[in-house]
Write a protein that holds these residues in place. Structure first.
Motif, mmCIF file in Angstrom:
data_model
loop_
_atom_site.group_PDB
_atom_site.id
_atom_site.type_symbol
_atom_site.label_atom_id
_atom_site.label_comp_id
_atom_site.label_asym_id
_atom_site.label_seq_id
_atom_site.Cartn_x
_atom_site.Cartn_y
_atom_site.Cartn_z
ATOM 1 N N GLY A 73 0.817 -1.208 0.000
ATOM 2 C CA GLY A 73 0.000 0.000 0.000
ATOM 3 C C GLY A 73 0.848 1.255 0.000
ATOM 4 N N TYR A 74 1.886 1.272 0.827
ATOM 5 C CA TYR A 74 2.801 2.418 0.876
ATOM 6 C C TYR A 74 3.449 2.659 -0.485
ATOM 7 C CZ TYR A 74 7.011 5.075 2.125
ATOM 8 O OH TYR A 74 8.014 6.002 2.177
ATOM 9 N N LEU A 75 3.928 1.588 -1.115
ATOM 10 C CA LEU A 75 4.609 1.716 -2.401
ATOM 11 C C LEU A 75 3.633 2.079 -3.525
ATOM 12 C CD1 LEU A 75 7.089 -1.273 -2.079
ATOM 13 C CD2 LEU A 75 7.631 1.168 -1.979
ATOM 14 N N THR A 76 2.390 1.646 -3.398
ATOM 15 C CA THR A 76 1.372 2.062 -4.368
ATOM 16 C C THR A 76 1.183 3.573 -4.300
ATOM 17 O OG1 THR A 76 0.206 -0.056 -4.290
ATOM 18 C CG2 THR A 76 -1.053 1.839 -5.047
ATOM 19 N N GLY A 77 1.120 4.113 -3.078
ATOM 20 C CA GLY A 77 1.032 5.563 -2.924
ATOM 21 C C GLY A 77 2.235 6.270 -3.508
ATOM 22 N N PHE A 78 3.425 5.680 -3.321
ATOM 23 C CA PHE A 78 4.644 6.263 -3.894
ATOM 24 C C PHE A 78 4.541 6.281 -5.418
ATOM 25 C CE2 PHE A 78 8.870 6.646 -1.513
ATOM 26 C CZ PHE A 78 9.200 7.803 -2.187
ATOM 27 N N ARG A 79 4.110 5.160 -5.986
ATOM 28 C CA ARG A 79 4.009 5.068 -7.449
ATOM 29 C C ARG A 79 3.050 6.118 -7.996
ATOM 30 N NH1 ARG A 79 1.100 -0.117 -9.803
ATOM 31 N NH2 ARG A 79 -0.609 1.046 -8.879
ATOM 32 N N THR A 87 0.858 8.135 3.852
ATOM 33 C CA THR A 87 0.831 8.358 5.295
ATOM 34 C C THR A 87 -0.310 7.590 5.958
ATOM 35 O OG1 THR A 87 -0.514 10.381 5.072
ATOM 36 C CG2 THR A 87 1.882 10.631 5.076
ATOM 37 N N GLU A 88 -1.383 7.329 5.216
ATOM 38 C CA GLU A 88 -2.506 6.606 5.801
ATOM 39 C C GLU A 88 -2.219 5.114 5.967
ATOM 40 O OE1 GLU A 88 -5.937 7.470 3.461
ATOM 41 O OE2 GLU A 88 -6.308 9.385 4.454
ATOM 42 N N THR A 89 -1.105 4.632 5.445
ATOM 43 C CA THR A 89 -0.742 3.232 5.668
ATOM 44 C C THR A 89 -0.088 3.044 7.031
ATOM 45 O OG1 THR A 89 1.486 3.372 4.694
ATOM 46 C CG2 THR A 89 -0.365 2.923 3.187
ATOM 47 N N PHE A 90 0.206 4.143 7.737
ATOM 48 C CA PHE A 90 0.812 4.070 9.059
ATOM 49 C C PHE A 90 -0.270 4.080 10.134
ATOM 50 C CE2 PHE A 90 4.178 5.601 6.374
ATOM 51 C CZ PHE A 90 5.331 4.999 6.878
ATOM 52 N N SER A 91 0.022 3.467 11.270
ATOM 53 C CA SER A 91 -0.971 3.364 12.342
ATOM 54 C C SER A 91 -1.157 4.685 13.058
ATOM 55 C CB SER A 91 -0.550 2.287 13.343
ATOM 56 O OG SER A 91 0.725 2.586 13.895
ATOM 57 N N GLU A 92 -0.075 5.362 13.400
ATOM 58 C CA GLU A 92 -0.154 6.635 14.112
ATOM 59 C C GLU A 92 0.757 7.674 13.484
ATOM 60 O OE1 GLU A 92 0.568 6.310 18.266
ATOM 61 O OE2 GLU A 92 -0.646 4.514 18.516
ATOM 62 N N ASN A 93 1.980 7.278 13.223
ATOM 63 C CA ASN A 93 2.994 8.234 12.800
ATOM 64 C C ASN A 93 2.830 8.605 11.335
ATOM 65 O OD1 ASN A 93 3.853 7.305 15.278
ATOM 66 N ND2 ASN A 93 5.477 6.044 14.421
ATOM 67 N N ARG A 94 2.940 9.881 11.047
ATOM 68 C CA ARG A 94 2.874 10.309 9.649
ATOM 69 C C ARG A 94 4.214 10.105 8.949
ATOM 70 N NH1 ARG A 94 -1.832 12.994 8.607
ATOM 71 N NH2 ARG A 94 -0.997 13.786 6.662
ATOM 72 N N ARG A 206 -5.417 -5.971 12.424
ATOM 73 C CA ARG A 206 -5.078 -5.341 11.141
ATOM 74 C C ARG A 206 -3.630 -4.853 11.185
ATOM 75 N NH1 ARG A 206 -7.881 -6.536 7.068
ATOM 76 N NH2 ARG A 206 -7.897 -4.467 6.123
ATOM 77 N N TRP A 207 -2.980 -4.844 10.022
ATOM 78 C CA TRP A 207 -1.565 -4.488 9.929
ATOM 79 C C TRP A 207 -1.395 -3.061 9.407
ATOM 80 C CZ3 TRP A 207 2.304 -7.397 11.874
ATOM 81 C CH2 TRP A 207 2.015 -8.732 12.168
ATOM 82 N N PHE A 208 -0.422 -2.359 9.993
ATOM 83 C CA PHE A 208 -0.094 -0.988 9.595
ATOM 84 C C PHE A 208 1.425 -0.842 9.549
ATOM 85 C CE2 PHE A 208 -3.987 -0.966 12.029
ATOM 86 C CZ PHE A 208 -4.842 -0.116 11.357
#
Length: 498
Positions: A73-79, A87-94, A206-208
């Motif tokens: 998900g993070y890498l999809t956002g990067f692409r 940032t929404e793939t993280f649980s708390e930290n941006r 759930r995983w973050f």
């Protein structure tokens, strides 16, 4: 630990004599020095600790089915150059600072946090900026490929050690989860190959993503500033390619399991105000109501980023220091613009936290449990500090013109400095306001810098130019009790905030 009242004396003693209305001076005591040290440590921790989260966030992020899908998900956002999705793939930290570090590495910009770049003149500034812009534009993140994952145990036997696995569980529980794992992703960007290391946490099944780099990167001897980003191009690391011999596939073609990409375009700022005084008045109104989203909306956010003159700022400072700039990248792509907007929002939230902390200091309210440097949770501090301050009692009394506060402000030499700063901000005008307000029976002045774009005024910074002229410590957001001022006729200088 901050003791009750420690900073009350520290703040009062920090103000220097300057101009028509002057702050009382005092010899720096050991408590003052200790106080400055603690708040300085707190400030230095802010970008690297829990990170800034939206204070108005009403719903939890949905998370992912597996650690690998969180990384996908993070890498999809990067692409897709969608910073919000990343940032929404993280649980708390941006994790904005770490994303910037990783972005610079993946772009091959050659920026080193420990090495200032000296820029002696406009020609050197332009050459440096041209090189930075071309490096950013040259990388097509649509080319990002995720070719697979490497088992951390194949890279380091210590990862599978029972004690290490128990330690991962303890760390996960510390952050509200029940399990944490390290993921090592093999990616390709414009033909260049990397391993990216992530800490991934499980919360409520759930995983973050938890952190870029993190525990396994540290075990592998990587420096913090490398954020788990390992290039596979050098000869010494060719052996690692044996773990992922095939870079032809791309797992990002499949669904990442997080739903559709969200929009990256959500403006933080309002439409601005007719006068600088109105911007400040509205800010104090929102402060009294503890409406932090609206407080942030009075600041120039997108307008500030879009008008900021990166080259003028470099020429003015005479140097570039990666991760110590107001903006680390010129906003020449949609992604670097979004990074700069997030940096701007982080600076504003830091400004708000400094403001709340200073008011707590002056009110002699114990806030040690919220601003301990070892485990600072900024989101929690921004939520809890206002509850202890009784902000609803704030009453705006008016403002004092900056020339009345400091003769230096109206001097031609300082006006020349203001013009240079105005050029760097890309602004039509800038002005400092000294707003006067009451809180819990005490009277305060807060210095606020405002900025004008087209026909609208916004807040640029709490504190700022006038605060510096008065000798107010920059970490106290321009706040001072009026009783610490030497002018006994302060009331006669107050004008209405219109």
């Amino acid at each position: 630990m901050m003791k009750r009242g420690k900073f009350f004396l520290a703040v009062a003693a920090a103000f220097l004599v300057s101009g028509s209305v002057c702050a009382c001076s005092a010899q720096e005591s050991s408590e003052l020095l200790e106080g400055k040290k603690v708040i300085s440590q707190m400030q230095s921790k802010l970008p690297l600790q829990e990170g800034f989260t939206e204070t108005s966030q009403a719903t939890a992020q949905p998370g992912f089915d597996s650690p690998e899908s969180a990384v996908e998900g993070y890498l999809t956002g990067f692409r897709e150059s969608n910073l919000r999705y990343m940032t929404e793939t993280f649980s708390e930290n941006r994790e904005i600072d770490d994303i910037m570090r990783q972005y610079a590495i993946l772009c091959g910009l050659g920026l080193d946090e420990g090495e200032p770049v000296s820029l002696k003149n406009a020609a050197e500034v332009n050459a440096f900026a041209d090189n930075l812009e071309s490096g950013i534009k040259a990388v097509d993140f649509k080319s990002v490929k995720l070719v697979g994952f490497v088992d951390p145990g194949d890279l380091d036997d210590a990862y599978t050690n029972e004690k290490h696995q128990e330690n991962l569980i303890r760390i996960a529980k510390r952050y509200g989860g029940d399990k944490m794992v390290s993921c090592v992703a093999a990616i390709e960007v414009d033909g260049r190959k990397f391993f990216l290391i992530f800490d991934v946490i499980r919360k409520d099944g759930r995983w973050f993503n938890h952190q870029l780099g993190g525990i396994f990167a540290n075990m592998s001897g990587m420096e913090r500033k490398e954020v788990g980003t390992l290039s596979l191009e050098t000869a010494d690391e060719q052996i690692l390619k044996q773990l992922v011999p095939d870079f032809s596939k791309n797992l990002l073609e499949a669904e990442a399991g997080h739903g559709a990409l969200g929009s990256a375009d959500i403006n933080e700022e309002t439409g601005g105000f007719d006068t600088s005084q109105m911007a400040v008045s509205r800010y104090l109104e929102y402060l009294a109501a503890n409406e932090q989203d609206k407080m942030i909306g009075t600041f120039a956010v997108e307008s500030y980023v879009d008008h900021f003159d990166f080259r003028t700022r470099l020429e003015s400072s005479g140097a570039y220091i990666f991760m110590q700039q107001e903006f680390n990248f010129p906003a020449v792509t949609d992604f670097t613009r979004e990074l700069n907007i997030e940096s701007r929002k982080n600076d504003i939230r830091l400004n708000l936290l400094e403001q709340y902390t200073a008011l707590g200091v002056f009110s002699e309210i114990d806030t040690a449990d919220l601003v301990q440097t070892e485990d600072l949770n900024v989101s929690s501090a921004l939520s809890e500090l206002p509850k202890r301050l009784n902000l609803s009692s704030i009453k705006a009394l008016g403002y004092i013109s900056p020339e009345k506060m400091s003769e230096t402000y109206g001097a031609s030499e300082f006006q020349d400095i203001r013009l240079r700063r105005m050029k760097a901000y890309g602004a039509d005008d800038i002005e400092s306001i000294a707003a006067v307000f009451e809180l819990n029976g005490a009277r305060y002045i807060i210095c606020i810098d405002t900025v004008k774009y087209k026909d609208s005024w916004y807040i640029r910074e709490l504190g700022g130019e006038l605060s510096l002229l008065l000798g107010i410590d920059s970490r106290y957001a321009g706040i001072i009790r009026t009783e610490f001022l030497e002018n006994p006729d302060i009331d006669s200088l107050i004008l209405p905030l219109s």
